[in-house]
Design a protein around this motif. Structure first.
Motif, PDB file in Angstrom:
ATOM      1  N   GLU A 160      -5.438  -9.568  48.732  1.00 53.26           N
ATOM      2  CA  GLU A 160      -5.003 -10.923  49.062  1.00 53.26           C
ATOM      3  C   GLU A 160      -4.591 -11.725  47.835  1.00 53.26           C
ATOM      4  O   GLU A 160      -3.764 -12.607  47.900  1.00 53.26           O
ATOM      5  CB  GLU A 160      -6.123 -11.654  49.806  1.00 53.26           C
ATOM      6  N   ASP A 161      -5.213 -11.410  46.691  1.00 48.92           N
ATOM      7  CA  ASP A 161      -4.927 -12.201  45.509  1.00 48.92           C
ATOM      8  C   ASP A 161      -3.822 -11.612  44.634  1.00 48.92           C
ATOM      9  O   ASP A 161      -3.565 -12.094  43.541  1.00 48.92           O
ATOM     10  CB  ASP A 161      -6.202 -12.397  44.665  1.00 48.92           C
ATOM     11  N   ASP A 162      -3.185 -10.530  45.089  1.00 48.45           N
ATOM     12  CA  ASP A 162      -2.068  -9.981  44.319  1.00 48.45           C
ATOM     13  C   ASP A 162      -0.923 -10.979  44.281  1.00 48.45           C
ATOM     14  O   ASP A 162      -0.540 -11.556  45.303  1.00 48.45           O
ATOM     15  CB  ASP A 162      -1.553  -8.687  44.967  1.00 48.45           C
ATOM     16  N   GLY A 163      -0.309 -11.144  43.109  1.00 50.56           N
ATOM     17  CA  GLY A 163       0.888 -11.967  43.010  1.00 50.56           C
ATOM     18  C   GLY A 163       2.096 -11.182  43.477  1.00 50.56           C
ATOM     19  O   GLY A 163       2.086  -9.950  43.522  1.00 50.56           O
ATOM     20  N   MET A 164       3.173 -11.858  43.832  1.00 49.96           N
ATOM     21  CA  MET A 164       4.375 -11.184  44.320  1.00 49.96           C
ATOM     22  C   MET A 164       5.015 -10.336  43.230  1.00 49.96           C
ATOM     23  O   MET A 164       5.648  -9.317  43.515  1.00 49.96           O
ATOM     24  CB  MET A 164       5.356 -12.217  44.856  1.00 49.96           C
ATOM     25  N   ASN A 165       4.862 -10.714  41.967  1.00 49.98           N
ATOM     26  CA  ASN A 165       5.415  -9.901  40.885  1.00 49.98           C
ATOM     27  C   ASN A 165       4.760  -8.523  40.858  1.00 49.98           C
ATOM     28  O   ASN A 165       5.421  -7.509  40.632  1.00 49.98           O
ATOM     29  CB  ASN A 165       5.216 -10.599  39.533  1.00 49.98           C
ATOM     30  N   ASP A 166       3.458  -8.505  41.082  1.00 52.18           N
ATOM     31  CA  ASP A 166       2.736  -7.242  41.101  1.00 52.18           C
ATOM     32  C   ASP A 166       3.203  -6.380  42.266  1.00 52.18           C
ATOM     33  O   ASP A 166       3.362  -5.162  42.143  1.00 52.18           O
ATOM     34  CB  ASP A 166       1.227  -7.524  41.201  1.00 52.18           C
ATOM     35  N   VAL A 167       3.423  -7.014  43.424  1.00 50.39           N
ATOM     36  CA  VAL A 167       3.910  -6.290  44.595  1.00 50.39           C
ATOM     37  C   VAL A 167       5.281  -5.699  44.305  1.00 50.39           C
ATOM     38  O   VAL A 167       5.575  -4.541  44.628  1.00 50.39           O
ATOM     39  CB  VAL A 167       3.977  -7.233  45.816  1.00 50.39           C
ATOM     40  N   ARG A 168       6.133  -6.490  43.665  1.00 48.09           N
ATOM     41  CA  ARG A 168       7.474  -6.021  43.343  1.00 48.09           C
ATOM     42  C   ARG A 168       7.429  -4.815  42.408  1.00 48.09           C
ATOM     43  O   ARG A 168       8.164  -3.836  42.588  1.00 48.09           O
ATOM     44  CB  ARG A 168       8.271  -7.157  42.695  1.00 48.09           C
ATOM     45  N   GLU A 169       6.532  -4.876  41.423  1.00 49.42           N
ATOM     46  CA  GLU A 169       6.397  -3.769  40.468  1.00 49.42           C
ATOM     47  C   GLU A 169       5.932  -2.500  41.174  1.00 49.42           C
ATOM     48  O   GLU A 169       6.408  -1.398  40.880  1.00 49.42           O
ATOM     49  CB  GLU A 169       5.412  -4.152  39.370  1.00 49.42           C
ATOM     50  N   LYS A 170       4.999  -2.651  42.110  1.00 48.36           N
ATOM     51  CA  LYS A 170       4.505  -1.490  42.840  1.00 48.36           C
ATOM     52  C   LYS A 170       5.601  -0.876  43.713  1.00 48.36           C
ATOM     53  O   LYS A 170       5.730   0.351  43.805  1.00 48.36           O
ATOM     54  CB  LYS A 170       3.310  -1.887  43.707  1.00 48.36           C
ATOM     55  N   LEU A 171       6.381  -1.718  44.359  1.00 51.53           N
ATOM     56  CA  LEU A 171       7.485  -1.225  45.178  1.00 51.53           C
ATOM     57  C   LEU A 171       8.516  -0.498  44.327  1.00 51.53           C
ATOM     58  O   LEU A 171       9.019   0.562  44.691  1.00 51.53           O
ATOM     59  CB  LEU A 171       8.143  -2.393  45.922  1.00 51.53           C
ATOM     60  N   GLN A 172       8.852  -1.077  43.190  1.00 44.42           N
ATOM     61  CA  GLN A 172       9.847  -0.464  42.323  1.00 44.42           C
ATOM     62  C   GLN A 172       9.350   0.875  41.788  1.00 44.42           C
ATOM     63  O   GLN A 172      10.108   1.853  41.705  1.00 44.42           O
ATOM     64  CB  GLN A 172      10.171  -1.404  41.151  1.00 44.42           C
ATOM     65  N   ALA A 173       8.056   0.926  41.444  1.00 39.26           N
ATOM     66  CA  ALA A 173       7.476   2.177  40.958  1.00 39.26           C
ATOM     67  C   ALA A 173       7.523   3.246  42.036  1.00 39.26           C
ATOM     68  O   ALA A 173       7.794   4.421  41.756  1.00 39.26           O
ATOM     69  CB  ALA A 173       6.044   1.943  40.497  1.00 39.26           C
ATOM     70  N   ALA A 174       7.273   2.854  43.281  1.00 44.15           N
ATOM     71  CA  ALA A 174       7.328   3.801  44.391  1.00 44.15           C
ATOM     72  C   ALA A 174       8.745   4.321  44.579  1.00 44.15           C
ATOM     73  O   ALA A 174       8.965   5.519  44.821  1.00 44.15           O
ATOM     74  CB  ALA A 174       6.830   3.139  45.669  1.00 44.15           C
ATOM     75  N   LEU A 175       9.743   3.450  44.477  1.00 42.36           N
ATOM     76  CA  LEU A 175      11.142   3.858  44.600  1.00 42.36           C
ATOM     77  C   LEU A 175      11.540   4.812  43.481  1.00 42.36           C
ATOM     78  O   LEU A 175      12.206   5.831  43.704  1.00 42.36           O
ATOM     79  CB  LEU A 175      12.054   2.626  44.576  1.00 42.36           C
ATOM     80  N   ASP A 176      11.129   4.478  42.261  1.00 43.79           N
ATOM     81  CA  ASP A 176      11.478   5.317  41.111  1.00 43.79           C
ATOM     82  C   ASP A 176      10.859   6.704  41.242  1.00 43.79           C
ATOM     83  O   ASP A 176      11.492   7.714  40.915  1.00 43.79           O
ATOM     84  CB  ASP A 176      11.002   4.654  39.814  1.00 43.79           C
ATOM     85  N   LYS A 177       9.632   6.753  41.725  1.00 40.78           N
ATOM     86  CA  LYS A 177       8.953   8.035  41.896  1.00 40.78           C
ATOM     87  C   LYS A 177       9.651   8.887  42.946  1.00 40.78           C
ATOM     88  O   LYS A 177       9.841  10.089  42.771  1.00 40.78           O
ATOM     89  CB  LYS A 177       7.496   7.783  42.295  1.00 40.78           C
ATOM     90  N   LYS A 178      10.067   8.253  44.042  1.00 38.94           N
ATOM     91  CA  LYS A 178      10.777   8.971  45.104  1.00 38.94           C
ATOM     92  C   LYS A 178      12.102   9.504  44.587  1.00 38.94           C
ATOM     93  O   LYS A 178      12.501  10.631  44.869  1.00 38.94           O
ATOM     94  CB  LYS A 178      11.028   8.045  46.297  1.00 38.94           C
TER      95      LYS A 178
END
Length: 202
Positions: A160-178
């Motif tokens: 709940e306390d994650d900032g949107m920047n952190d979420v964006r970084e996680k999404l981008q990392a997932a895309l890069d890995k794929k």
């Protein structure tokens, strides 16, 4: 001061720690204790105390309406006030609807009435003392897990306390890995959905 306790466990959704804090705040000698609406599974944290003090337990009434006082609590508390000269006060935790006649009947016998409530109300004003119940529920692992969101298609957990920047970084990392695992000619609908999601929100 000798006190009898008539506690409706369902009225304030008490756990044992909240109840013990209430007793400590009242600070009396407890001669009689009875619980209403007891459920062995839900109220298991009360079991050692029940055995220790010899408290009585009244099982839930199947036909009881949630907003109404348990009639057995009314009968027991008034009977206690009438018959027990050694009892100086009665501590109640009860549903507020229809509680006033019970409180008046107890006070008519010269007994003090203490009440434990979640928040003050007109019922509280009719009692000799009102105690706000301190909630001390402990979060289970299951409840904690329910507070974690899973972002679509990724399996990424978001606190709940994650900032949107952190979420964006996680999404981008997932895309890069794929992308690193697949050849450019291979299309994946899930990856396309991730790209759309990233574009929409970032």
């Amino acid at each position: 001061m000798n006190c009898a306790c008539f506690i409706d466990l369902g009225a304030a959704k008490l756990d044992y720690e909240s109840y013990s804090l209430l007793l400590e705040e009242v600070g009396a000698k407890y001669e009689q204790v009875k619980f209403y609406g007891y459920n062995a599974k839900k109220n298991g944290d009360f079991n050692p105390y029940i055995r220790e003090v010899g408290a009585e337990v009244a099982l839930p009434l199947h036909n009881r309406k949630k907003v109404r006082v348990d009639i057995r609590q009314v009968v027991d508390s008034v009977a206690c006030a009438c018959k027990n000269a050694n009892i100086d006060a009665i501590l109640l935790v009860c549903a507020e609807v229809d509680a006033l006649p019970m409180i008046s009947a107890i006070k008519a016998q010269g007994k003090k009435v203490f009440i434990g409530v979640e928040s003050e109300s007109p019922v509280s004003d009719r009692c000799d003392a009102c105690y706000i119940i301190k909630k001390t529920f402990k979060e289970t692992k299951e409840a904690a897990a329910e507070k974690r969101d899973f972002l679509p298609y990724t399996g990424i957990e978001r606190d709940e306390d994650d900032g949107m920047n952190d979420v964006r970084e996680k999404l981008q990392a997932a895309l890069d890995k794929k992308a690193a695992q697949k050849t450019p000619s291979v299309k994946d609908e899930k990856d396309e959905e991730l790209v759309k999601l990233l574009s929409k929100y970032f």
